[in-house]
Write an enzyme that holds these catalytic residues in place. Structure first.
Site, short mmCIF file in Angstrom:
data_model
loop_
_atom_site.label_atom_id
_atom_site.label_comp_id
_atom_site.label_asym_id
_atom_site.label_seq_id
_atom_site.Cartn_x
_atom_site.Cartn_y
_atom_site.Cartn_z
N CYS A 169 -17.11 24.58 -14.18
CA CYS A 169 -15.88 24.44 -13.41
C CYS A 169 -16.04 25.03 -12.01
O CYS A 169 -15.47 24.51 -11.04
CB CYS A 169 -14.73 25.13 -14.15
SG CYS A 169 -14.41 24.40 -15.78
N THR A 170 -16.80 26.09 -11.91
CA THR A 170 -17.05 26.70 -10.60
C THR A 170 -17.88 25.76 -9.72
O THR A 170 -17.64 25.63 -8.51
CB THR A 170 -17.76 28.05 -10.75
OG1 THR A 170 -16.88 28.94 -11.47
CG2 THR A 170 -18.10 28.66 -9.40
#
Length: 253
Positions: free
Chosen positions: A149-150
């Site tokens: 997600c980062t």
């Protein structure tokens, strides 16, 4: 002693002895007669204690099982009344059930629904307005501040200016709390707003909610709120690039 004198003495003895025997008989018979004539005291009437009364006394509840049953019924009635007037789960407090808040599926050609969610600052955000004045890209992540997600979030950060140039805003949508999103935003210097959807209402309507999880994806809404493109699922590294390419292609054609 002459015989007449002896007889006289015996007669006196008999005369004096007889009354004593009568007195003894009278004395002994008198109490018996009185006892027989006196009515025996009636025992006081007592309430027959039932097994339920004994149980009630042992637990400090009067009336045993019957009263406990009445108390339970009264409590249940009171609870039902409170819920009907806006208690737990009542209409006045808002129905939080998924069925009550479910949105119709959003597909290509559909517009953003009217729904209020929170942003990363905990402020209300009307979903229908995010593409009211200009287009919007909404990308979805399974969980804030995790590796994949980062990568996706930082990818949109690095090309954020490219979206601004073509008149598009960027939003990150996830089921994380506003506080978790805010920490992640600060940590990674994310220049766009994040939307918290803890019940996955919008996420599910977009087709990215399944089994209590969020599918990594992105959705492109043109100005006015109509959905014109979606990628579900999508790889974290590909999502920013594909979204920008689609918008640039759509604006130059």
């Amino acid at each position: 002693m002459p015989r007449k004198a002896a007889a006289a003495v015996e007669g006196e003895l008999d005369a004096t002895a007889a009354p004593r025997r009568s007195a003894r008989v009278a004395a002994s018979s008198q109490p018996k007669t009185e006892l027989e004539g006196r009515a025996a005291p009636r025992p006081r009437a007592t309430k027959k204690r039932t097994v339920d009364d004994v149980k009630g006394a042992a637990t400090g509840e009067e009336g045993g099982e019957e009263d406990k049953g009445k108390a339970k019924k009264a409590k249940a009635d009171a609870t039902a009344t409170a819920e009907g007037e806006g208690g737990a789960g009542g209409a006045a407090s808002g129905d939080d059930s998924p069925a009550a808040e479910a949105l119709a599926p959003i597909d290509i050609g559909d517009t953003l629904p009217s729904l209020v969610l929170k942003n990363e600052e905990g402020n209300d955000l009307q979903v229908a307005d995010i593409a009211k004045e200009r287009g919007a890209v909404v990308f979805l992540v399974p969980k804030a501040d995790t590796p994949g997600c980062t990568t996706q979030a930082c990818g949109f950060r690095d090309v954020f200016s490219g979206f601004s140039e073509v008149g598009y805003a960027v939003y990150c949508l996830s089921a994380d709390s506003p506080s978790a999103q805010s920490k992640w935003q600060t940590k990674k210097n994310l220049p766009y707003s994040l939307i918290s959807d803890p019940k996955r209402i919008l996420i599910t309507a977009l087709g990215a909610g399944e089994g209590g999880k969020t599918k990594r994806s992105h959705f492109i809404f043109e100005k006015g709120g109509k959905l014109v493109d979606k990628k579900i699922p999508v790889k974290p590294v590909d999502s920013p690039k594909l979204a920008l390419e689609f918008i640039k292609g759509a604006t130059t054609s």
